[in-house]
Design a protein around this motif. Structure first.
Motif, PDB file in Angstrom:
ATOM      1  N   HIS A 129     -55.439  11.902 -70.823  1.00  0.00           N
ATOM      2  CA  HIS A 129     -54.210  12.613 -71.187  1.00  0.00           C
ATOM      3  C   HIS A 129     -54.437  13.774 -72.159  1.00  0.00           C
ATOM      4  O   HIS A 129     -53.542  14.120 -72.940  1.00  0.00           O
ATOM      5  CB  HIS A 129     -53.179  11.636 -71.757  1.00  0.00           C
ATOM      6  N   CYS A 176     -52.843   3.032 -75.484  1.00  0.00           N
ATOM      7  CA  CYS A 176     -51.858   2.486 -74.554  1.00  0.00           C
ATOM      8  C   CYS A 176     -51.807   0.969 -74.723  1.00  0.00           C
ATOM      9  O   CYS A 176     -52.776   0.268 -74.429  1.00  0.00           O
ATOM     10  CB  CYS A 176     -52.239   2.844 -73.116  1.00  0.00           C
ATOM     11  N   SER A 208     -42.772   5.679 -78.086  1.00  0.00           N
ATOM     12  CA  SER A 208     -43.931   6.268 -77.401  1.00  0.00           C
ATOM     13  C   SER A 208     -44.010   7.760 -77.691  1.00  0.00           C
ATOM     14  O   SER A 208     -42.990   8.454 -77.785  1.00  0.00           O
ATOM     15  CB  SER A 208     -43.814   6.038 -75.892  1.00  0.00           C
ATOM     16  N   GLU A 224     -47.682  12.324 -70.814  1.00  0.00           N
ATOM     17  CA  GLU A 224     -47.349  11.870 -69.459  1.00  0.00           C
ATOM     18  C   GLU A 224     -47.526  10.359 -69.306  1.00  0.00           C
ATOM     19  O   GLU A 224     -48.052   9.868 -68.307  1.00  0.00           O
ATOM     20  CB  GLU A 224     -48.194  12.627 -68.430  1.00  0.00           C
ATOM     21  N   THR A 225     -47.109   9.609 -70.294  1.00  0.00           N
ATOM     22  CA  THR A 225     -47.098   8.148 -70.237  1.00  0.00           C
ATOM     23  C   THR A 225     -46.025   7.666 -71.199  1.00  0.00           C
ATOM     24  O   THR A 225     -45.728   8.330 -72.195  1.00  0.00           O
ATOM     25  CB  THR A 225     -48.462   7.547 -70.620  1.00  0.00           C
ATOM     26  N   ASP A 226     -45.446   6.550 -70.905  1.00  0.00           N
ATOM     27  CA  ASP A 226     -44.383   6.019 -71.776  1.00  0.00           C
ATOM     28  C   ASP A 226     -44.904   4.946 -72.719  1.00  0.00           C
ATOM     29  O   ASP A 226     -44.138   4.172 -73.285  1.00  0.00           O
ATOM     30  CB  ASP A 226     -43.232   5.455 -70.929  1.00  0.00           C
ATOM     31  N   ASP A 227     -46.226   4.940 -72.921  1.00  0.00           N
ATOM     32  CA  ASP A 227     -46.781   3.871 -73.742  1.00  0.00           C
ATOM     33  C   ASP A 227     -47.972   4.354 -74.577  1.00  0.00           C
ATOM     34  O   ASP A 227     -48.984   3.652 -74.683  1.00  0.00           O
ATOM     35  CB  ASP A 227     -47.208   2.696 -72.848  1.00  0.00           C
ATOM     36  N   CYS A 257     -51.779  -1.068 -71.140  1.00  0.00           N
ATOM     37  CA  CYS A 257     -53.038  -1.119 -70.382  1.00  0.00           C
ATOM     38  C   CYS A 257     -54.259  -1.351 -71.258  1.00  0.00           C
ATOM     39  O   CYS A 257     -55.395  -1.359 -70.754  1.00  0.00           O
ATOM     40  CB  CYS A 257     -53.218   0.149 -69.560  1.00  0.00           C
ATOM     41  N   TYR A 315     -56.633   6.488 -75.250  1.00  0.00           N
ATOM     42  CA  TYR A 315     -56.555   7.813 -74.642  1.00  0.00           C
ATOM     43  C   TYR A 315     -57.416   8.833 -75.395  1.00  0.00           C
ATOM     44  O   TYR A 315     -57.798   9.867 -74.847  1.00  0.00           O
ATOM     45  CB  TYR A 315     -55.110   8.308 -74.626  1.00  0.00           C
TER      46      TYR A 315
END
Length: 522
Positions: free
Chosen positions: A32, A115, A86, A56-59, A118, A122
């Protein structure tokens, strides 16, 4: 472990007396587009400079770890506005993060963007794992003073054998103007040594307009052995402009000893994101970009080298920035930076440099390197050079007679640069004229040639670069066309209709009267 924590805490406290922040490291880009430099502003505050994250991720969250890697259990911390949601998108932003109450930076060994869902980092940095990267720089020796012939610019030392003249100007109206180094400012003529120009010749200097010029002094000599630099006319013992070096100079060391002369590779062509700058080959491993600009508004912009001539296409070679960081580039505003190639590679292996987005395969701006067949000709007296980065191209001459041709640029509202101008010179009355209509017809404004002469017809030109200045009290925005014209027979030999708007041209900073040739030649 206690010894490690104590040393980090001691380092932070020791620096506070002189420096408000302590460098901890650079974020490794893992996903990211995460990038940025991490500093300890105080025991409880992290400062992240030029932070990038595509959002570009919500976490995605900021986390601290007591280990050298981001592994559970982790300490989640709020963002710069105190939110624990986030993370949003960041584009080269400087942010401050406060640690949780009761915690200090010395309690941790690493920081990053993580994250939770997951269990993936990042981007992360292990505090003080690596020393702060060496950033190569130049030293200013001063600005040219005591000037005539419109000499101006600032002189920098790149290393003991290499000088940069930044923003150099000189009108070229001397039959013997040359670059020199001297030992005694009060006796320049008796203590000076001529330096070759940027093309490796000792020919009389031509016209320069806002140019960045790199000069290499002779082998066995050092800049620190001299007391100053000048643009000088040895024939008439005249100083056109000089700078006395500081008494105590710390000249930067070059990357390596090299007999190779630096080469101007060309200006960066802007496609998007405000990319600009002048690119030089310092040696086969080092690039210098002067006046580098880039808006930093991409999560994936990087320096890359391309092996394909005339096109930026994968596979490309990613190279680090001036800090050797290969993450997304930060914002640059008129910076001078050195960029080094990767180990085992040479500039001879590549055809061009680009600011490139691999994610979307976009070339933000580039320069393609000149080939051996593109060597510059030997410049005759009064050949002009001009920085076209901020110029407006007005068009190319339409050839009607006498082999008139060339590309016409506006450098400012009173100055034209004609690139590759040709004219056979066989008419006794061919002159440059401006027209207020697209039809070349009276009344016309007759312009002087590059020598400041308008009484006689133009001589022969063969692919020559020249600077033409407007008459006092006039400006380009009042006109629609430029032509080579014969008033005796009212014949248009060739013209260019100005194809772009002239209303936004910069205002000339020079007195146009001062460029009129008075007949004095030194």
């Amino acid at each position: 472990m206690l010894a490690t924590l104590f040393s980090l805490g001691a380092l932070i406290l020791a620096v506070h007396a002189d420096d408000p922040s302590t460098w901890l490291g650079t974020l490794d880009t893992l996903a990211h587009g995460v990038n940025g430099e991490v500093f300890a502003e105080d025991d409880h505050t992290l400062l992240i400079k030029s932070f990038v994250y595509d959002g570009e991720t919500d976490d995605g969250f900021f986390v601290m770890s007591k280990g050298e890697n981001l592994e559970e259990p982790l300490e989640y911390i709020a963002d710069e506005v105190g939110s624990r949601q986030s993370l949003a998108t960041y584009m080269n932003e400087d942010i401050r993060l406060r640690l949780n109450p009761g915690k200090t930076i010395a309690d941790y060994k690493s920081f990053g963007v993580y994250c939770q869902k997951c269990s993936q980092a990042y981007g992360m940095v292990t505090f003080n794992k690596f020393p702060k990267p060496f950033v190569r720089s130049m030293v200013s020796l001063g600005k040219l003073a005591n000037t005539v012939h419109h000499v101006s610019g600032e002189v920098f030392a790149i290393d003991e054998r290499t000088l940069l003249l930044k923003g150099f100007n000189y009108d070229g109206l001397s039959e013997d103007g040359q670059f020199v180094l001297y030992h005694d400012g009060k006796n320049i003529n008796g203590t000076s040594e001529i330096i070759d120009d940027e093309d490796g010749t000792d020919n009389p200097l031509v016209t320069y307009r806002d140019m960045d010029v790199i000069l290499r002094i002779k082998a066995g000599k050092k800049i620190s052995h001299f007391r100053g630099f000048a643009v000088y006319c040895g024939k008439y013992n005249l100083n056109f402009g000089n700078v006395d070096f500081p008494l105590k100079m710390r000249i930067p060391r070059g990357a390596k000893k090299s007999s190779e002369r630096p080469i101007f590779l060309g200006p960066l062509v802007n496609n998007s994101h405000n990319v600009g700058g002048n690119v030089f080959k310092i040696d086969d491993k080092t690039i210098l970009i002067t006046r580098f600009t880039y808006d930093g508004m991409s999560p994936d912009g990087q320096f890359v080298l391309t092996q394909k001539p005339g096109v930026v296409a994968e596979p490309v070679e990613i190279i680090g920035d001036e800090r050797t960081n290969k993450g997304p580039l930060r914002k640059y505003n008129n910076r001078d930076i050195f960029v080094n190639l990767n180990h085992g590679t040479s500039l001879d292996d590549f055809k061009g440099l680009s600011i490139y987005c691999a994610k979307y395969k976009l070339d933000f701006g580039h320069v393609f390197f000149p080939t051996q067949s593109m060597k510059k000709p030997t410049y005759p007296l009064m050949w002009a050079k001009a920085n076209l980065a901020g110029a407006s191209k007005l068009g190319s001459f339409r050839t009607l007679m006498h082999n008139v041709s060339g590309e016409v640029y506006a450098l400012d509202d009173t100055t034209l640069f004609i690139k590759g101008f040709s004219y056979d010179g066989t008419s006794p009355d061919g002159k440059f004229v401006l027209s207020k209509t697209e039809l070349i017809q009276d009344p016309l404004e007759v312009l002087a040639d590059e020598w400041g002469t308008s009484n006689d017809g133009l001589l022969e030109y063969v692919n020559k670069d020249i600077i033409i200045r407007l008459n006092p009290g006039t400006k380009l925005s009042d006109y629609k066309a430029l032509a080579v014209y014969c008033a005796d027979y009212k014949l248009d030999f060739g013209h260019v209709i100005f194809g772009s708007s002239l209303s936004g041209l910069s205002q000339s900073k020079e007195d146009p009267n001062s460029f009129i040739n008075t007949g004095v030649m030194w």
